[in-house]
Every structure is written in C-alpha cells, then in structure tokens.
Scaffold this motif. Structure first.
Motif, PDB file in Angstrom:
ATOM      1  N   VAL A  29      23.692 -23.890 -34.596  1.00  0.00           N
ATOM      2  CA  VAL A  29      23.235 -22.682 -33.918  1.00  0.00           C
ATOM      3  C   VAL A  29      23.972 -21.495 -34.528  1.00  0.00           C
ATOM      4  O   VAL A  29      25.182 -21.566 -34.772  1.00  0.00           O
ATOM      5  N   SER A  30      23.261 -20.402 -34.777  1.00  0.00           N
ATOM      6  CA  SER A  30      23.905 -19.211 -35.330  1.00  0.00           C
ATOM      7  C   SER A  30      24.844 -18.601 -34.296  1.00  0.00           C
ATOM      8  O   SER A  30      24.762 -18.896 -33.104  1.00  0.00           O
ATOM      9  N   ALA A  31      25.719 -17.717 -34.750  1.00  0.00           N
ATOM     10  CA  ALA A  31      26.727 -17.122 -33.864  1.00  0.00           C
ATOM     11  C   ALA A  31      26.095 -16.323 -32.733  1.00  0.00           C
ATOM     12  O   ALA A  31      26.576 -16.344 -31.600  1.00  0.00           O
ATOM     13  N   ASP A  32      24.996 -15.609 -33.008  1.00  0.00           N
ATOM     14  CA  ASP A  32      24.345 -14.816 -31.967  1.00  0.00           C
ATOM     15  C   ASP A  32      23.220 -15.581 -31.262  1.00  0.00           C
ATOM     16  O   ASP A  32      22.468 -14.992 -30.494  1.00  0.00           O
ATOM     17  N   GLU A  33      23.115 -16.860 -31.544  1.00  0.00           N
ATOM     18  CA  GLU A  33      22.119 -17.758 -30.954  1.00  0.00           C
ATOM     19  C   GLU A  33      20.683 -17.307 -31.209  1.00  0.00           C
ATOM     20  O   GLU A  33      19.793 -17.553 -30.403  1.00  0.00           O
ATOM     21  N   SER A  34      20.466 -16.642 -32.331  1.00  0.00           N
ATOM     22  CA  SER A  34      19.106 -16.215 -32.655  1.00  0.00           C
ATOM     23  C   SER A  34      18.379 -17.236 -33.513  1.00  0.00           C
ATOM     24  O   SER A  34      17.146 -17.209 -33.591  1.00  0.00           O
ATOM     25  N   LYS A  35      19.130 -18.125 -34.177  1.00  0.00           N
ATOM     26  CA  LYS A  35      18.525 -19.156 -35.015  1.00  0.00           C
ATOM     27  C   LYS A  35      19.160 -20.503 -34.726  1.00  0.00           C
ATOM     28  O   LYS A  35      20.353 -20.597 -34.463  1.00  0.00           O
ATOM     29  N   VAL A  36      18.325 -21.538 -34.810  1.00  0.00           N
ATOM     30  CA  VAL A  36      18.775 -22.909 -34.611  1.00  0.00           C
ATOM     31  C   VAL A  36      18.218 -23.753 -35.747  1.00  0.00           C
ATOM     32  O   VAL A  36      17.029 -23.642 -36.078  1.00  0.00           O
ATOM     33  N   LEU A  39      18.059 -31.201 -37.785  1.00  0.00           N
ATOM     34  CA  LEU A  39      17.670 -32.210 -38.764  1.00  0.00           C
ATOM     35  C   LEU A  39      17.367 -33.503 -38.029  1.00  0.00           C
ATOM     36  O   LEU A  39      18.191 -33.998 -37.266  1.00  0.00           O
ATOM     37  N   THR A  40      16.169 -34.022 -38.230  1.00  0.00           N
ATOM     38  CA  THR A  40      15.786 -35.328 -37.702  1.00  0.00           C
ATOM     39  C   THR A  40      15.432 -36.217 -38.889  1.00  0.00           C
ATOM     40  O   THR A  40      15.507 -35.790 -40.033  1.00  0.00           O
ATOM     41  N   ALA A  41      15.029 -37.431 -38.596  1.00  0.00           N
ATOM     42  CA  ALA A  41      14.664 -38.355 -39.666  1.00  0.00           C
ATOM     43  C   ALA A  41      13.362 -37.931 -40.345  1.00  0.00           C
ATOM     44  O   ALA A  41      13.097 -38.359 -41.469  1.00  0.00           O
ATOM     45  N   PHE A  42      12.571 -37.110 -39.700  1.00  0.00           N
ATOM     46  CA  PHE A  42      11.283 -36.712 -40.251  1.00  0.00           C
ATOM     47  C   PHE A  42      11.260 -35.301 -40.828  1.00  0.00           C
ATOM     48  O   PHE A  42      10.499 -35.029 -41.745  1.00  0.00           O
ATOM     49  N   LYS A  43      12.058 -34.378 -40.261  1.00  0.00           N
ATOM     50  CA  LYS A  43      11.989 -32.996 -40.724  1.00  0.00           C
ATOM     51  C   LYS A  43      13.262 -32.233 -40.398  1.00  0.00           C
ATOM     52  O   LYS A  43      14.032 -32.607 -39.513  1.00  0.00           O
ATOM     53  N   MET A  44      13.432 -31.144 -41.144  1.00  0.00           N
ATOM     54  CA  MET A  44      14.480 -30.174 -40.873  1.00  0.00           C
ATOM     55  C   MET A  44      13.776 -28.873 -40.537  1.00  0.00           C
ATOM     56  O   MET A  44      12.865 -28.452 -41.258  1.00  0.00           O
ATOM     57  N   GLU A  45      14.180 -28.273 -39.433  1.00  0.00           N
ATOM     58  CA  GLU A  45      13.540 -27.032 -39.006  1.00  0.00           C
ATOM     59  C   GLU A  45      14.591 -25.963 -38.739  1.00  0.00           C
ATOM     60  O   GLU A  45      15.645 -26.254 -38.186  1.00  0.00           O
ATOM     61  N   VAL A  46      14.268 -24.749 -39.131  1.00  0.00           N
ATOM     62  CA  VAL A  46      15.031 -23.571 -38.732  1.00  0.00           C
ATOM     63  C   VAL A  46      14.118 -22.791 -37.803  1.00  0.00           C
ATOM     64  O   VAL A  46      12.996 -22.437 -38.170  1.00  0.00           O
ATOM     65  N   ILE A  47      14.599 -22.558 -36.596  1.00  0.00           N
ATOM     66  CA  ILE A  47      13.783 -21.932 -35.556  1.00  0.00           C
ATOM     67  C   ILE A  47      14.402 -20.600 -35.141  1.00  0.00           C
ATOM     68  O   ILE A  47      15.612 -20.525 -34.904  1.00  0.00           O
ATOM     69  N   ASP A  48      13.586 -19.563 -35.057  1.00  0.00           N
ATOM     70  CA  ASP A  48      14.017 -18.274 -34.528  1.00  0.00           C
ATOM     71  C   ASP A  48      13.806 -18.321 -33.021  1.00  0.00           C
ATOM     72  O   ASP A  48      12.678 -18.421 -32.544  1.00  0.00           O
ATOM     73  N   THR A  49      14.891 -18.249 -32.273  1.00  0.00           N
ATOM     74  CA  THR A  49      14.820 -18.417 -30.819  1.00  0.00           C
ATOM     75  C   THR A  49      14.632 -17.101 -30.078  1.00  0.00           C
ATOM     76  O   THR A  49      14.526 -17.110 -28.856  1.00  0.00           O
ATOM     77  N   ALA A  50      14.636 -15.999 -30.767  1.00  0.00           N
ATOM     78  CA  ALA A  50      14.533 -14.668 -30.151  1.00  0.00           C
ATOM     79  C   ALA A  50      15.661 -14.434 -29.158  1.00  0.00           C
ATOM     80  O   ALA A  50      15.490 -13.758 -28.148  1.00  0.00           O
ATOM     81  N   GLY A  51      16.818 -15.020 -29.430  1.00  0.00           N
ATOM     82  CA  GLY A  51      17.999 -14.802 -28.594  1.00  0.00           C
ATOM     83  C   GLY A  51      18.116 -15.709 -27.391  1.00  0.00           C
ATOM     84  O   GLY A  51      19.113 -15.666 -26.693  1.00  0.00           O
ATOM     85  N   GLN A  56      12.068 -22.072 -24.788  1.00  0.00           N
ATOM     86  CA  GLN A  56      11.424 -22.446 -26.044  1.00  0.00           C
ATOM     87  C   GLN A  56      10.005 -21.902 -26.166  1.00  0.00           C
ATOM     88  O   GLN A  56       9.320 -22.185 -27.143  1.00  0.00           O
ATOM     89  N   SER A  57       9.558 -21.121 -25.228  1.00  0.00           N
ATOM     90  CA  SER A  57       8.181 -20.615 -25.275  1.00  0.00           C
ATOM     91  C   SER A  57       8.001 -19.526 -26.339  1.00  0.00           C
ATOM     92  O   SER A  57       6.902 -19.350 -26.850  1.00  0.00           O
ATOM     93  N   ASP A  58       9.077 -18.807 -26.669  1.00  0.00           N
ATOM     94  CA  ASP A  58       8.965 -17.727 -27.650  1.00  0.00           C
ATOM     95  C   ASP A  58       9.551 -18.099 -29.015  1.00  0.00           C
ATOM     96  O   ASP A  58       9.770 -17.225 -29.846  1.00  0.00           O
ATOM     97  N   ASP A  59       9.774 -19.374 -29.269  1.00  0.00           N
ATOM     98  CA  ASP A  59      10.363 -19.829 -30.530  1.00  0.00           C
ATOM     99  C   ASP A  59       9.329 -19.822 -31.653  1.00  0.00           C
ATOM    100  O   ASP A  59       8.164 -20.158 -31.444  1.00  0.00           O
ATOM    101  N   THR A  60       9.780 -19.443 -32.836  1.00  0.00           N
ATOM    102  CA  THR A  60       8.934 -19.507 -34.018  1.00  0.00           C
ATOM    103  C   THR A  60       9.687 -20.248 -35.125  1.00  0.00           C
ATOM    104  O   THR A  60      10.883 -20.039 -35.311  1.00  0.00           O
ATOM    105  N   VAL A  61       8.978 -21.096 -35.831  1.00  0.00           N
ATOM    106  CA  VAL A  61       9.578 -21.873 -36.909  1.00  0.00           C
ATOM    107  C   VAL A  61       9.626 -21.009 -38.159  1.00  0.00           C
ATOM    108  O   VAL A  61       8.600 -20.535 -38.639  1.00  0.00           O
TER     109      VAL A  61
END
Length: 166
Positions: A29-36, A39-51, A56-61
């Motif tokens: 998790v980023s320091a300001d919790e804006s990005k997460v 890593l799973t066995a199938f994919k790695m995702e970076v998600i913008d959490t909008a703070g 999780q309704s406003d998250d974008t990959v």
C-alpha cells in the motif's frame, strides 16, 4: 494404501499447493493509501483506491500483469503430489515424483520471490510490501514433501530388509 502417513502428507502437499491459488502472495500500500499493489498466483494488479482502501466501489485498475505461470507451477505440483499418492505400489516412482515435486515447489517459490522483488518499488519506493500467506504455502508443502519422502524411503528399506530375510 491410504492409511500410510506419507499418503496423508502428500494430500497435504496437494492441498497447500492448491490453496495458493486462492490467497494473496504479496501486497503493498502506498504511504497516502492512494494505490495498492497485490500479487496472486494469476495476476499482479496496481489499483488506484482514490484514497479509500476499504471502499472498493471507486477503485480503478492502473496496471494488471498476468502471472499465470505461478498458478501453472502450483497446479502442476498439486497434480504430481496426487499422482504420487496412487503410486504406492512402486515406491521408487513415488520417490522420483517427490523429487520432481520438490523442484516444482522450489520453482514456485523462486518465481514468486522474483516477482515480489520486481514489483517491490512499484507503489511505495521507500516502503516495503507485506508477504502474505500464499507465499508461505509452498514452503509448508515442501516440508510436507520432505517428510513424505522420508517415510517412503523408510518403507522401501523395510521391504528390502524383509526380502533379505526370506
């Protein structure tokens, strides 16, 4: 021979390698919790959490990479463990499958570690991510595999010693 201890241990190996598919391997998790980053066995995702990490309704990959090869190694190790269970009449084949399985599990751990190292500075360059349960399951499976090989070898020595007496 389902009642043998090595059979139970090999089923444990198959279960551990199968459950890797359901758990996270690593997360950051980023320091300001804006990005997460996860890593799973199938994919790695970076998600913008909008703070908001919890909502999780406003998250974008932002970025998504496929890591299907970790899942393929885990599935292969689980299948080899199950095949090894049914090779109880041929203990030498069982030991060979155990060695192959050790290589597959070591490859799973190695590739997982490499991917963690590769993605470590993706979200939080000054921080460190957390290794999750999915990373430790191959290590547990390796220990179970070593124990099962020890019991298989013990059975083979017992059979050879009985054959010498006859």
């Amino acid at each position: 021979m389902i009642q043998r201890i090595q059979t139970i241990l090999l089923f444990g190996v198959a279960v551990c390698m199968g459950t890797i598919l359901a758990y996270y391997i690593w997360g950051e998790v980023s320091a300001d919790e804006s990005k997460v980053a996860t890593l799973t066995a199938f994919k790695m995702e970076v998600i913008d959490t909008a703070g908001t990490v919890q909502d999780q309704s406003d998250d974008t990959v932002i970025r998504s990479d496929s890591t299907w090869y970790i899942a393929a190694l885990a599935i292969a190790a689980a299948i080899v463990a199950l095949v090894s269970v049914f090779q109880f009449k041929n203990r030498l084949n069982q030991m060979k499958l155990g060695a192959l399985n050790a290589l597959l599990m070591a490859a799973t751990l190695g590739v997982s570690y490499y991917k963690i190292y590769q993605y470590e500075n993706l979200v939080n360059p000054e921080g460190q991510g957390s290794i999750q349960m999915g990373f430790f399951l191959p290590a547990v499976a390796m220990i179970l595999n070593i124990l099962s090989n020890r019991f298989i070898r013990k059975d083979e020595k017992l059979v050879k010693s009985v054959d010498r007496i006859r």
